[in-house]
Scaffold this motif. Structure first.
Motif, PDB file in Angstrom:
ATOM      1  N   LEU A 352       0.861  -1.183   0.000  1.00 19.34           N
ATOM      2  CA  LEU A 352       0.000   0.000   0.000  1.00 19.34           C
ATOM      3  C   LEU A 352       0.895   1.230   0.000  1.00 19.34           C
ATOM      4  CD1 LEU A 352      -2.637  -0.974   2.748  1.00 19.34           C
ATOM      5  CD2 LEU A 352      -2.937  -1.073   0.272  1.00 19.34           C
ATOM      6  N   GLY A 353       0.451   2.261  -0.694  1.00 17.93           N
ATOM      7  CA  GLY A 353       1.149   3.534  -0.620  1.00 17.93           C
ATOM      8  C   GLY A 353       0.980   4.136   0.763  1.00 17.93           C
ATOM      9  N   LEU A 354       1.768   5.147   1.049  1.00 15.67           N
ATOM     10  CA  LEU A 354       1.725   5.751   2.377  1.00 15.67           C
ATOM     11  C   LEU A 354       0.340   6.289   2.744  1.00 15.67           C
ATOM     12  CD1 LEU A 354       3.437   6.307   4.847  1.00 15.67           C
ATOM     13  CD2 LEU A 354       4.145   8.468   3.809  1.00 15.67           C
ATOM     14  N   PRO A 355      -0.400   6.936   1.817  1.00 15.75           N
ATOM     15  CA  PRO A 355      -1.735   7.416   2.193  1.00 15.75           C
ATOM     16  C   PRO A 355      -2.681   6.284   2.608  1.00 15.75           C
ATOM     17  CG  PRO A 355      -0.994   8.488   0.182  1.00 15.75           C
ATOM     18  CD  PRO A 355      -0.031   7.384   0.459  1.00 15.75           C
ATOM     19  N   PHE A 356      -2.710   5.199   1.818  1.00 17.98           N
ATOM     20  CA  PHE A 356      -3.609   4.097   2.145  1.00 17.98           C
ATOM     21  C   PHE A 356      -3.124   3.346   3.383  1.00 17.98           C
ATOM     22  CE2 PHE A 356      -6.084   3.009  -2.002  1.00 17.98           C
ATOM     23  CZ  PHE A 356      -6.707   4.248  -1.932  1.00 17.98           C
ATOM     24  N   LEU A 357      -1.819   3.209   3.535  1.00 18.62           N
ATOM     25  CA  LEU A 357      -1.297   2.541   4.712  1.00 18.62           C
ATOM     26  C   LEU A 357      -1.737   3.276   5.979  1.00 18.62           C
ATOM     27  CD1 LEU A 357       0.615   0.212   5.681  1.00 18.62           C
ATOM     28  CD2 LEU A 357       2.380   1.972   5.860  1.00 18.62           C
ATOM     29  N   ALA A 358      -1.649   4.588   5.959  1.00 18.20           N
ATOM     30  CA  ALA A 358      -2.063   5.375   7.118  1.00 18.20           C
ATOM     31  C   ALA A 358      -3.553   5.198   7.410  1.00 18.20           C
ATOM     32  CB  ALA A 358      -1.742   6.848   6.885  1.00 18.20           C
ATOM     33  N   ALA A 359      -4.351   5.041   6.347  1.00 17.12           N
ATOM     34  CA  ALA A 359      -5.795   4.894   6.534  1.00 17.12           C
ATOM     35  C   ALA A 359      -6.183   3.509   7.019  1.00 17.12           C
ATOM     36  CB  ALA A 359      -6.508   5.194   5.212  1.00 17.12           C
ATOM     37  N   PHE A 360      -5.496   2.471   6.517  1.00 15.30           N
ATOM     38  CA  PHE A 360      -5.922   1.099   6.774  1.00 15.30           C
ATOM     39  C   PHE A 360      -5.148   0.408   7.898  1.00 15.30           C
ATOM     40  CE2 PHE A 360      -7.155   0.953   2.034  1.00 15.30           C
ATOM     41  CZ  PHE A 360      -8.449   1.348   2.327  1.00 15.30           C
ATOM     42  N   LEU A 361      -3.965   0.904   8.243  1.00  8.69           N
ATOM     43  CA  LEU A 361      -3.133   0.224   9.221  1.00  8.69           C
ATOM     44  C   LEU A 361      -3.836   0.109  10.566  1.00  8.69           C
ATOM     45  CD1 LEU A 361      -0.386  -1.095   9.674  1.00  8.69           C
ATOM     46  CD2 LEU A 361       0.516   1.147  10.298  1.00  8.69           C
ATOM     47  N   GLY A 362      -4.491   1.164  10.961  1.00  7.62           N
ATOM     48  CA  GLY A 362      -5.235   1.153  12.214  1.00  7.62           C
ATOM     49  C   GLY A 362      -6.148   2.353  12.228  1.00  7.62           C
ATOM     50  N   PRO A 363      -7.351   2.213  11.650  1.00  4.17           N
ATOM     51  CA  PRO A 363      -8.246   3.368  11.531  1.00  4.17           C
ATOM     52  C   PRO A 363      -8.429   4.099  12.859  1.00  4.17           C
ATOM     53  CG  PRO A 363      -9.127   1.496  10.332  1.00  4.17           C
ATOM     54  CD  PRO A 363      -7.936   0.987  11.086  1.00  4.17           C
ATOM     55  N   GLY A 364      -8.157   5.403  12.840  1.00  3.47           N
ATOM     56  CA  GLY A 364      -8.307   6.215  14.038  1.00  3.47           C
ATOM     57  C   GLY A 364      -7.066   6.288  14.898  1.00  3.47           C
ATOM     58  N   GLN A 365      -6.032   5.539  14.557  1.00  5.59           N
ATOM     59  CA  GLN A 365      -4.828   5.538  15.383  1.00  5.59           C
ATOM     60  C   GLN A 365      -4.019   6.815  15.193  1.00  5.59           C
ATOM     61  OE1 GLN A 365      -2.200   2.192  15.447  1.00  5.59           O
ATOM     62  NE2 GLN A 365      -3.867   0.687  15.271  1.00  5.59           N
ATOM     63  N   GLY A 367      -0.387   8.938  17.408  1.00  9.62           N
ATOM     64  CA  GLY A 367       0.569   8.852  18.501  1.00  9.62           C
ATOM     65  C   GLY A 367       1.931   8.372  18.037  1.00  9.62           C
ATOM     66  N   ARG A 368       2.846   8.248  18.985  1.00  7.02           N
ATOM     67  CA  ARG A 368       4.242   7.958  18.659  1.00  7.02           C
ATOM     68  C   ARG A 368       4.423   6.583  18.016  1.00  7.02           C
ATOM     69  NH1 ARG A 368       8.047  10.339  23.571  1.00  7.02           N
ATOM     70  NH2 ARG A 368       7.578  12.560  23.202  1.00  7.02           N
ATOM     71  N   ASP A 369       3.738   5.576  18.536  1.00  5.68           N
ATOM     72  CA  ASP A 369       3.893   4.235  17.960  1.00  5.68           C
ATOM     73  C   ASP A 369       3.467   4.215  16.503  1.00  5.68           C
ATOM     74  OD1 ASP A 369       4.822   3.332  20.368  1.00  5.68           O
ATOM     75  OD2 ASP A 369       2.922   2.404  20.981  1.00  5.68           O
ATOM     76  N   PHE A 370       2.388   4.923  16.220  1.00  2.05           N
ATOM     77  CA  PHE A 370       1.863   4.955  14.856  1.00  2.05           C
ATOM     78  C   PHE A 370       2.813   5.716  13.941  1.00  2.05           C
ATOM     79  CE2 PHE A 370      -1.196   6.719  11.647  1.00  2.05           C
ATOM     80  CZ  PHE A 370      -1.578   5.513  11.100  1.00  2.05           C
ATOM     81  N   THR A 371       3.279   6.864  14.381  1.00  8.48           N
ATOM     82  CA  THR A 371       4.182   7.658  13.533  1.00  8.48           C
ATOM     83  C   THR A 371       5.552   6.990  13.394  1.00  8.48           C
ATOM     84  OG1 THR A 371       4.766   9.050  15.445  1.00  8.48           O
ATOM     85  CG2 THR A 371       3.007   9.833  13.995  1.00  8.48           C
ATOM     86  N   TRP A 372       5.949   6.191  14.405  1.00 11.52           N
ATOM     87  CA  TRP A 372       7.201   5.422  14.283  1.00 11.52           C
ATOM     88  C   TRP A 372       7.135   4.484  13.080  1.00 11.52           C
ATOM     89  CZ3 TRP A 372       8.471   0.232  14.288  1.00 11.52           C
ATOM     90  CH2 TRP A 372       9.824  -0.082  14.469  1.00 11.52           C
ATOM     91  N   VAL A 373       5.990   3.868  12.904  1.00 16.39           N
ATOM     92  CA  VAL A 373       5.804   2.972  11.770  1.00 16.39           C
ATOM     93  C   VAL A 373       5.836   3.754  10.457  1.00 16.39           C
ATOM     94  CG1 VAL A 373       4.204   1.384  10.633  1.00 16.39           C
ATOM     95  CG2 VAL A 373       4.515   1.284  13.110  1.00 16.39           C
ATOM     96  N   LEU A 374       5.080   4.827  10.389  1.00 12.52           N
ATOM     97  CA  LEU A 374       5.020   5.607   9.150  1.00 12.52           C
ATOM     98  C   LEU A 374       6.387   6.169   8.772  1.00 12.52           C
ATOM     99  CD1 LEU A 374       1.620   7.509   9.488  1.00 12.52           C
ATOM    100  CD2 LEU A 374       2.081   5.252   8.502  1.00 12.52           C
TER     101      LEU A 374
END
Length: 523
Positions: A352-365, A367-374
Motif C-alpha cells: 500500500l502507498g503511504l496514504p492508504f497505509l495510514a488509513a488502513f493500518l489502524g483506523p483512528g490511530q 501517537g508515537r507508535d503509529f508515527t514510528w511505523v510511518l
C-alpha cells in the motif's frame, strides 16, 4: 464497429454491469452473434484517465454512492459507508483488481458435504463441480494471459516478494511463487508487458493487466453486436403478466429515464448492487423482489476472511516498487480442520502507498507508535490474508428505507456478523504472517483488521433446489427463466481463492448456455 439498438428492440440481451462477469458474458454473446446492450452505471475511462495517485484514483474510479452497514464486523465501525472497495466504470472492478487468478479446489465446490453442518452457517454444495468448470478455467486463463499457465512465464519477484519468500522458506512453506497473475509478463494480444509501476489498484497505466475494459469489451464491440451504454444507472427490471422479464428501466447520462426492451436480462452489478436491483424491482406479482420466492435474494453475503500483516525491517524494502500483489503462499489453502477451522486461506504479498497505509493500518490511530511505523515506511513489507468465510443467512444485503439514492430508491445495507470459524481463521493467519516476518528479522510486525474488500460474493447463490438459493447451475434464476445472474453473487460458497477467474469462467459457460437456449427458442 459498435452496434446501436433501438429501445423497443426486444431481440437484444441486456447485461447490467461491465465487470468480470457482465463484461465477459456480454462480449462472449456478441462474438456468438447475439445482439447485446451492456448498461454500466459508471463512465468510460481511457488509460490516460488512470492516476498513479492513491486518493485521486480512489475518488475517480470507486463506487462511492451511499450505502450503509450493520452487524458486529469491524467494517461497520471503521468504514460504515464503504462496505466494499469496488469500481464504478466500464470494466468494473477489473480496473482495480490486483490480477491474482486462482482456481477453486475440488472440495470447495462441496463445502457442505466436506465440512459438515457447521452450526450458525448456511453451507451448501455447489450444483456444479470443478470437473465441469475446468474447461472454462482453461479458456479463461488463456484469454486472460494468466502467468504460470499455457507456457506464460511468471512475473519477476520484487523486494516485497523476496522478503515474503525468504520468510516462507524459513517457516517451512513450500508452495510459494510469484503468482498466477493475469498481468502480461511479456507482450500479448496487443498489450504491453508489466512495467512494474506499482499502482495496480489504481488502473493499469501500461495496459498489461487484464480487464474487461481492455480485452473483452473491445472484442465484443468489434463484432458489431455489442452496444455499451456508459453512465446508465439501472433502476429496476420489469416483467409482463406472466412474470417474464421484458426489459430494464435506467437513467441515462443525460438524466433521462429510459426503458430498454430485452429478450433476456443478465444482472452483473456485483454482490451488493445485484440483490439491491432485484429487491428494488418488486412488483404486485413479486412483492418480495424478483427471483426471490425462496427469500434468499441478498442472503449469504461473503467477502472472504481478510486482514493484513506488515513487517518493519532495519533496511529498505520499498514494497511499493513492482506489482502490488507479487507473490503467494498456497500451503494454508489446504483442507485441514486440525488447525481449528474449516476451509483454508492464501497469503499474498500486498503493498500500500503511504496514504492508504495510514488509513488502513489502524483506523483512528495516532501517537508515537503509529508515527514510528510511518517514519519507517520504506523499510516495510506486507502481506494480505484471503480465506474462505462461512456463508450465513443473516449476513445479507437488504434495502435501507431510511436512506435513498438520487433517484429515490432505497440504498443497500450490508449486514455482517463474523462466524467463529472466520475469527479462528483470521487469528491463525495473523500468527503465520507474523511468523514469516519474524523469521527474517523483523523489528516489529503489525496486524491490520479487514478493510473494505473487492471480494464480494454470495447474495444470489447457486442451488440445486429452488428453495435454497436464487439461481440454478447456469446462473439462471429459478423463478424467471429469462433472467440471469452473471457475477460473483451467484457463488454458493467462497473458497480460499481470489474470485475473478471463477467469475470469468462461469460467465463464459453461461454465455454458451444462453446462446444455445436462444438458438433452440427456449428463451
Amino acid at each position: 464497429m459498435a452496434a446501436r439498438y433501438a429501445f423497443d428492440d426486444d431481440h437484444v440481451v441486456v447485461v447490467v454491469g461491465s465487470g468480470a462477469g457482465g463484461g465477459t458474458v456480454a462480449a462472449d454473446l456478441a462474438l456468438k452473434g447475439v445482439e447485446v446492450v451492456l448498461l454500466e452505471a459508471g463512465r468510460r475511462f481511457d488509460i490516460d484517465d488512470f492516476e498513479n495517485d492513491e486518493w485521486a484514483s480512489f475518488e475517480k474510479i470507486s463506487w462511492l454512492d451511499a450505502r450503509t452497514t450493520s452487524g458486529s464486523w469491524q467494517i461497520a465501525r471503521d468504514f460504515p459507508g464503504l462496505p466494499a472497495w469496488i469500481v464504478k466504470g466500464v470494466g468494473g472492478s477489473t480496473l482495480h483488481w490486483a490480477g491474482a487468478t486462482l482456481r477453486l479446489q475440488p472440495h470447495e465446490f462441496k463445502a457442505r458435504t466436506v465440512y459438515g453442518g457447521i452450526a450458525g452457517t448456511s453451507l451448501l454444495d455447489w450444483p456444479i463441480s470443478l470437473e465441469e468448470l475446468a474447461p472454462y478455467y482453461d479458456r479463461a486463463e488463456f484469454r486472460m494471459g494468466t502467468t504460470g499457465t499455457n507456457g506464460i512465464p511468471r512475473l519477476p519477484g520484487n523486494n516485497n516478494y523476496k522478503v515474503f519468500a525468504a520468510g516462507a522458506a524459513r517457516v517451512g512453506y513450500r508452495r510459494v511463487h510469484t503468482g498466477n497473475m493475469s498481468i502480461n509478463s511479456r507482450p500479448r494480444d496487443g498489450r504491453a508487458s508489466c512495467r512494474q509501476i506499482g499502482f495496480c489498484f489504481q488502473g493499469c497505466k501500461s495496459g498489461a493487466k487484464w480487464s474487461t475494459f481492455n480485452e473483452a469489451i473491445p472484442r465484443g464491440e468489434a463484432s458489431g453486436k455489442l452496444e455499451v451504454r456508459a453512465e446508465s444507472q439501472v433502476l429496476r427490471i420489469l416483467h409482463d403478466d406472466s412474470g417474464k422479464a421484458t426489459g430494464v428501466e435506467y437513467v441515462d447520462h443525460g438524466g433521462n429515464i429510459r426503458f430498454q426492451k430485452a429478450r433476456v436480462a443478465c444482472v452483473a452489478g456485483n454482490s451488493i448492487e445485484s440483490p439491491r436491483l432485484l429487491l428494488n424491482s418488486a412488483s404486485g406479482r413479486f412483492p418480495d423482489g424478483l427471483a426471490n420466492s425462496s427469500g434468499q435474494v441478498g442472503r449469504n453475503y461473503m467477502r472472504h476472511t481478510t486482514g493484513a500483516v506488515f513487517g518493519v525491517f532495519d533496511r529498505p524494502v520499498h514494497m511499493y516498487r513492482g506489482a502490488t500483489m507479487a507473490g503467494i503462499i498456497e500451503d494454508e489453502s489446504r483442507l485441514d480442520t486440525k488447525r481449528g477451522f474449516a476451509g483454508g486461506y492464501e497469503l499474498e504479498t500486498l503493498s500500500l502507498g503511504l496514504p492508504f497505509l495510514a488509513a488502513f493500518l489502524g483506523p483512528g490511530q495516532w501517537g508515537r507508535d503509529f508515527t514510528w511505523v510511518l517514519d519507517r515506511y520504506a523499510n516495510m513489507a506486507g502481506l494480505w490474508i484471503v480465506g474462505e468465510d462461512m456463508p450465513r443467512e443473516s449476513n445479507r444485503v437488504t434495502l435501507n428505507p431510511d436512506v435513498k439514492d438520487r433517484y429515490g430508491l432505497p440504498v443497500a445495507n450490508v449486514h455482517v456478523d463474523d462466524h467463529p470459524n472466520d475469527i479462528a481463521m483470521r487469528a491463525h493467519a495473523h500468527d503465520r504472517g507474523t511468523a514469516i516476518y519474524d523469521a527474517v528479522g523483523a523489528l516489529a510486525t503489525l496486524r491490520t483488521p479487514p478493510f473494505p474488500s473487492t471480494h464480494n460474493l454470495g447474495t444470489n447463490r447457486m442451488s440445486e433446489k429452488p428453495r435454497d438459493g436464487v439461481v440454478n447451475r447456469w446462473g439462471q434464476t429459478h423463478d424467471i427463466p429469462n433472467l440471469f445472474v452473471s457475477d460473483g453473487s451467484q457463488f454458493t460458497t467462497g473458497g480460499a481463492e481470489n474470485p475473478t477467474l471463477t467469475i470469468v469462467a462461469l460467465a463464459m459457460r453461461q454465455a454458451d448456455y444462453i446462446a444455445r437456449e436462444l438458438s433452440a427458442g427456449n428463451l
